[in-house]
Write a protein that holds these residues in place. Structure first.
Motif: not given
Length: 195
Positions: A25-28, A42-44, A20-23, A50-53
């Protein structure tokens, strides 16, 4: 096992939390790459980065390279020829996958961009920016490494040039030429950044 039971097994049982966490993170991660500003929320909220840009498509891709040149002024008042600093390396195939040395080229681009954004405000504003002071110190270090007798160099001048890169038909364009800067750095110590 039917399809409903297989779907239920994905979200329950052993390893479900990691899936669930991996999914999520992938969607985000995919959502934050969208160019629409709505997805920037989401980035704010991503306080730990954690989320790459990785924007897949640059809205205004760079079509030129920036180059630095310098010339020195010696204690006799003689000016040297313009010398180029080569920071942009020829591309290799493996760099399509891993190109860590690109950071230096990106720094050149960012420093030039900040200086050029303030060109209309005059040199008094440019000379107190962090980018200009970084550039001056970088050129000063480059001169010190190349010089046989540093005591003979009184100052130097910097030029920024924009070139098309691999297109030999387009002439390079001089964007900025600084006044002479002292080699000892005394003139920069008096600078106070503006707010």
């Amino acid at each position: 096992m039917n399809v409903a039971a297989q779907c239920r097994a994905l979200f329950t049982g052993r390893g479900a939390a990691a899936r669930i966490a991996g999914s999520a993170l992938l969607v985000a991660t995919v959502a934050t790459q969208h160019p629409n500003p709505v997805f920037n929320r989401l980035q704010l909220r991503d306080h730990f980065s954690v989320l790459p840009n990785w924007k897949f498509f640059a809205p205004n891709p760079a079509t030129h390279d920036y180059h630095y040149l310098f010339r020195t002024l010696d204690v006799d008042g003689e000016t040297s020829r313009w010398q180029s600093i080569e920071l942009i390396a020829d591309r290799r195939m493996h760099q399509a996958f891993w190109f860590a040395t690109r950071r230096g080229e990106k720094a050149v681009f960012d420093v030039c961009s900040e200086i050029l954004q303030r060109m209309d405000k005059g040199f008094e504003v440019i000379k107190v920016t962090a980018s200009y002071r970084l550039l001056v110190n970088f050129i000063r270090r480059e001169i010190a490494e190349r010089s046989d007798d540093l005591s003979r160099i009184k100052g130097f001048q910097i030029s920024m040039v924009r070139a098309s890169g691999h297109d030999p038909d387009e002439e390079p364009e001089i964007l900025f030429v600084s006044p002479y800067v002292g080699m000892d750095g005394a003139d920069e110590r008096r600078l106070v950044p503006v707010a």
